[in-house]
Design an enzyme around this catalytic site. Structure first.
Site, short mmCIF file in Angstrom:
data_model
loop_
_atom_site.label_atom_id
_atom_site.label_comp_id
_atom_site.label_asym_id
_atom_site.label_seq_id
_atom_site.Cartn_x
_atom_site.Cartn_y
_atom_site.Cartn_z
N ALA A 41 19.75 37.93 43.04
CA ALA A 41 18.47 38.10 42.30
C ALA A 41 18.51 37.30 41.05
O ALA A 41 17.36 36.83 40.59
CB ALA A 41 18.44 39.70 42.02
N ASN A 179 32.69 27.59 40.83
CA ASN A 179 33.29 27.22 39.66
C ASN A 179 34.77 26.91 39.80
O ASN A 179 35.41 26.81 41.05
CB ASN A 179 33.21 28.71 38.89
CG ASN A 179 33.83 29.91 39.36
OD1 ASN A 179 34.72 29.58 40.31
ND2 ASN A 179 33.65 31.20 39.18
N THR A 211 31.26 24.11 38.11
CA THR A 211 31.00 24.39 36.64
C THR A 211 32.29 24.84 35.99
O THR A 211 33.32 25.35 36.45
CB THR A 211 30.23 25.80 36.68
OG1 THR A 211 30.64 26.66 37.67
CG2 THR A 211 28.83 25.32 37.16
N GLY A 216 31.57 22.85 30.37
CA GLY A 216 30.17 22.16 30.79
C GLY A 216 30.59 21.98 32.33
O GLY A 216 30.85 23.07 33.07
N GLY A 242 26.67 31.54 35.43
CA GLY A 242 26.59 30.65 36.65
C GLY A 242 25.59 30.85 37.57
O GLY A 242 25.00 29.76 38.08
N ASP A 243 24.89 31.97 37.54
CA ASP A 243 23.83 32.09 38.46
C ASP A 243 22.52 31.56 37.71
O ASP A 243 21.71 30.76 38.36
CB ASP A 243 23.33 33.55 38.38
CG ASP A 243 24.36 34.34 38.97
OD1 ASP A 243 25.30 34.04 39.98
OD2 ASP A 243 24.66 35.65 38.66
N GLY A 278 23.17 40.87 29.08
CA GLY A 278 22.71 41.10 30.37
C GLY A 278 22.73 39.95 31.43
O GLY A 278 22.97 38.74 30.79
N SER A 282 19.09 37.73 30.62
CA SER A 282 19.50 36.73 29.69
C SER A 282 19.07 35.44 30.27
O SER A 282 19.18 34.36 29.49
CB SER A 282 20.91 36.82 29.43
OG SER A 282 21.56 36.13 30.82
O1 RIB Z 1 26.84 36.72 38.31
C1 RIB Z 1 26.77 37.97 37.76
C2 RIB Z 1 26.54 39.08 38.65
O2 RIB Z 1 27.30 39.37 39.41
C3 RIB Z 1 26.06 40.44 38.14
O3 RIB Z 1 24.58 40.54 37.93
C4 RIB Z 1 26.67 41.43 38.98
O4 RIB Z 1 25.68 42.24 39.65
C5 RIB Z 1 27.45 40.53 39.95
O5 RIB Z 1 26.79 40.46 41.39
#
Ligand code: RIB
Length: 294
Positions: A41, A179, A211, A216, A242-243, A278, A282
């Protein structure tokens, strides 16, 4: 062109703590929040906030529809999210005063994919489209198999890393983002440039990104190694950085940016994300990120 992100949706239970709890310790939290999260998500939200259309393929408990509503509000196409009668995936997240975290996952609905549900959600996908995928759902080998058969472009972020990832058809990924820990486990070395050389040798057609947190990121592609330093920021919470990087990197590629610019934009977005609390909440929007590159 559509990005199909087959990925987790979690309810993040986020506890602010004076330090990460130790074995045998009972620790009172300073505050607690219930937030949208899950690597899948978060990455969909990042792709959308970066300005690219994204269709999330996911599963969540019906009672937690609010989380899907937040994804939709961020611009994610949620028509391929199944609401199920069971429990949602969730994460118990501790964040300390330095912004470091530790996370316990419970898969819940994220672990209830089947081949037929994946085939049905991806039935309209074609070789024009991207599959974005992480490692928090079951049957990711099935999703990869479907994508390979359709000739889709694949971006894989094998997080969290597990032993079975090495057996997946990684050579078919157009982009692999890892990573340091994930890279080390794939390549069996701890030196970032050696790891990338090793992975480039094994997956010569794949664009590789590593990453490096506050140091960096590195990119290896077609024999070229590019390094980009992270912005120096005040760290509040590293969850979801990372996401944010992954989503921004993909959206930037789709927008036609060159490798170095994709790396720069993804690093900036990730740095801005750690200045806020968060995971999904964030993730900065493109206006805030691109203001740094004018
Ligand atoms: O990468 C962060 C995420 O890892 C969090 O939002 C948590 O749900 C886990 O999946």
């Amino acid at each position: 062109m559509t990005v199909y992100n087959v990925g987790s949706i979690n309810i993040d239970l986020v506890y602010q703590v004076p330090h990460l709890v130790m074995a045998g310790e009972t620790l009172s939290s300073l505050s607690m929040n219930t937030l949208l999260g899950g690597k899948g998500a978060n990455q969909s939200v990042a792709v959308a906030r970066a300005g690219s259309p994204v269709c999330h393929v996911g599963r969540i408990g019906r009672a937690d529809h609010w989380a899907v509503d937040q994804m939709k509000a961020a611009g994610v196409d949620i028509t391929h999210v199944d609401l199920i009668d069971g429990a949602s995936g969730h994460a118990i997240i501790q964040v300390d005063n330095e912004g470091e975290n530790s996370i316990i996952l419970h898969g819940g609905a994220n672990q209830s994919f089947t081949r037929s549900s994946l085939e049905s959600h991806l039935q309209d996908a074609s070789s024009e489209d991207w599959l974005l995928i992480q490692n928090e759902c079951n049957d990711i080998s099935v999703a990869l198999d479907i994508a390979v058969n359709k000739g889709m472009k694949i971006m894989f972020n094998p997080a969290p890393m597990t032993a079975d990832v090495a057996a997946l058809p990684l050579e078919r990924c157009a982009v692999l983002i890892v990573n340091e820990t994930e890279a080390e486990s794939l390549a069996g070395s701890s030196d970032p440039t050696q790891i990338l050389a090793h992975l480039a040798n094994r997956y010569p057609d794949t664009l590789l990104v590593m990453t490096l947190g506050s140091k960096g990121a590195l990119l290896q592609h077609s024999g070229q190694l590019i390094r980009h330093d992270a912005l120096v920021v005040d760290v509040v919470d590293t969850t979801g950085a990372g996401d944010t990087f992954v989503g921004y990197f993909l959206a930037s590629m789709i927008a036609g940016l060159d490798d170095a610019s994709c790396l720069q934009r993804a690093c900036t977005a990730a740095a801005l994300s750690v200045t806020q609390s968060g995971a999904a909440p964030s993730i900065p929007d493109a206006k805030a990120v691109d203001a740094f590159h004018r």
